[in-house]
Design an enzyme around this catalytic site. Structure first.
Site, PDB file in Angstrom:
ATOM      1  N   LYS A   1       6.695 -52.312 102.717  1.00  0.00           N
ATOM      2  CA  LYS A   1       6.849 -51.316 101.644  1.00  0.00           C
ATOM      3  C   LYS A   1       6.670 -52.004 100.294  1.00  0.00           C
ATOM      4  O   LYS A   1       7.623 -52.507  99.705  1.00  0.00           O
ATOM      5  CB  LYS A   1       8.247 -50.668 101.744  1.00  0.00           C
TER       6      LYS A   1
ATOM      7  N   GLU B   1      10.661 -54.585 102.040  1.00  0.00           N
ATOM      8  CA  GLU B   1      10.308 -54.043 100.716  1.00  0.00           C
ATOM      9  C   GLU B   1      10.445 -55.088  99.611  1.00  0.00           C
ATOM     10  O   GLU B   1      11.516 -55.236  99.028  1.00  0.00           O
ATOM     11  CB  GLU B   1      11.204 -52.824 100.385  1.00  0.00           C
TER      12      GLU B   1
HETATM   13  P1  13P Z   1      11.113 -45.122  94.528  1.00  0.00           P
HETATM   14  O1  13P Z   1      10.023 -44.425  95.281  1.00  0.00           O
HETATM   15  O2  13P Z   1      11.905 -44.234  93.633  1.00  0.00           O
HETATM   16  O3  13P Z   1      10.621 -46.367  93.865  1.00  0.00           O
HETATM   17  O4  13P Z   1      12.165 -45.620  95.602  1.00  0.00           O
HETATM   18  C1  13P Z   1      11.725 -46.207  96.755  1.00  0.00           C
HETATM   19  C2  13P Z   1      12.817 -46.993  97.327  1.00  0.00           C
HETATM   20  O5  13P Z   1      13.162 -46.847  98.473  1.00  0.00           O
HETATM   21  C3  13P Z   1      13.479 -47.983  96.480  1.00  0.00           C
HETATM   22  O6  13P Z   1      14.162 -48.869  97.294  1.00  0.00           O
END
Ligand code: 13P
Length: 347
Positions: free
Chosen positions: A219, A177
């Site tokens: 992600k 991510e």
């Molecule tokens: P949000 O969808 O609130 O951005 O959170 C996703 C997430 O896993 C942040 O690390």
């Protein structure tokens, strides 16, 4: 986990009509969310809240996996079932956030580095024993004057790749991510440029670290103007810029891309995901891994009160259902309105 198990787990997480719930808020983040919903901040309220979400009837039709936080993966439900077991019973894959959060990147004002690599091998092995089948590491990249620097992007890309390689080595599918933040007044073009730079660096590092691309998920953020930008983009512009950016830099070997919501409203991010999926077929599945966009209305409705549990679960269910429809390009304003009405009907 063998290579083929990593691949099949990654595919199962992005199976058609389903997406991922991120319920992995750190103690710091959940404190902020609970404060704005007027909920007491204790291990028990956090447990109760996560139980409310995960026991919502029917979510297994739309949720393939749930990312848990360290505290939650060790907690049981009120009747004593550990959360990973509860999820496994519903056919939902349990996952775990394994990074230890962001800190200032020394020497680079305004930029962050994610920590948590020390001792990660042992923590991953323990999480696997506790039932986790996948893991997540979040890096953040801010846009501003003279930032992000290449140093910040490289340092975070390197940490993401080390996490991903270790995770696969310990039998967990890594969710990588790299979040380009939407804070600021930058325009959509700047977001596209920075997201392209970031993802290019991340994949160069992943490949350099011999990460099995078929056994991981990406992600990312969607490509959007900053929240203070005077010219906001249309749904179609966001979908186009996001798809163009991803097609340029994400290898086709990656089975799926699961977007974060990043502070977009539930309706807005759902419309964007829908437009992206309505545009056509891609080399990868395009799904969701939202936290705030799935949980926001439910948390607000719950407000820590037992009497509100049923209404909160209905609101949560509808957000999940809308996101799952958007993941197929099947979401509509009629569906959204119906959801809102159903939420209101419940006293
Ligand atoms: P949000 O969808 O609130 O951005 O959170 C996703 C997430 O896993 C942040 O690390």
């Amino acid at each position: 986990m063998s290579e083929s198990k990593l691949k099949s787990t990654a595919k199962a997480l992005v199976v058609l009509s389903k997406g991922i719930l991120a319920a992995d808020e750190s103690l710091h983040t959940i404190k902020k969310r609970f404060r704005s919903a007027n909920v007491d901040r204790t291990p028990e309220t956090r447990r109760t809240y996560r139980e409310l979400l995960l026991t919502t009837p029917g979510i297994e039709a739309y949720i393939s996996g749930v990312i848990l936080f360290d505290e939650t993966i060790r907690q049981p439900t009120e009747n004593g079932t550990p959360f990973p077991e509860l999820l496994a019973h519903k056919g939902i894959l349990p996952g775990i956030k394994v990074d230890k959060g962001t800190r200032n990147l020394a020497g680079f004002p305004g930029e962050k580095i994610t920590e948590g690599l020390d001792g990660l091998r042992e923590r991953l092995a323990e999480y696997r024993e506790l039932g986790a089948q996948f893991s997540k590491w979040r890096a953040v990249i801010a846009i501003g004057s003279e930032i992000p620097t290449d140093t910040c992007i490289e340092a975070n890309a390197n940490a993401l790749a080390r996490f991903a390689a270790l995770s696969q080595d310990q039998g967990l599918v890594p969710i990588v991510e790299p979040e380009v933040l939407m804070d600021g007044d930058h325009d959509i073009k700047q977001c596209e440029d920075v997201t392209t730079r970031t993802l290019s660096a991340v994949f160069a590092q992943l490949i350099g670290h011999r990460v099995i691309l078929e056994g991981m998920l990406l992600k990312p953020n969607m490509v959007l103007p900053g929240n203070e930008c005077l010219r906001q983009a249309s749904v179609e512009e966001v979908a186009e810029a996001t798809v163009r950016c991803l097609l340029r830099v994400v290898p086709a070997a990656v089975p799926g891309i699961v977007f974060l919501s990043g502070g977009q409203s539930p309706q807005q991010v759902t419309r964007h995901l829908n437009a992206i999926n309505a545009k056509g077929k891609y080399p990868w599945e395009l799904s969701f891994s939202f936290a705030r966009a799935l949980q926001g209305p439910a948390l607000e409705a719950w407000a820590g009160q037992e009497a509100n549990v049923s209404r909160a679960q209905k609101l949560f269910y509808h957000r999940v259902k809308c996101a799952a429809a958007a993941r197929e390009g099947q979401y509509s304003s009629e569906m959204e309105a119906q959801s809102a009405n159903e939420g209101r009907e419940v006293k």
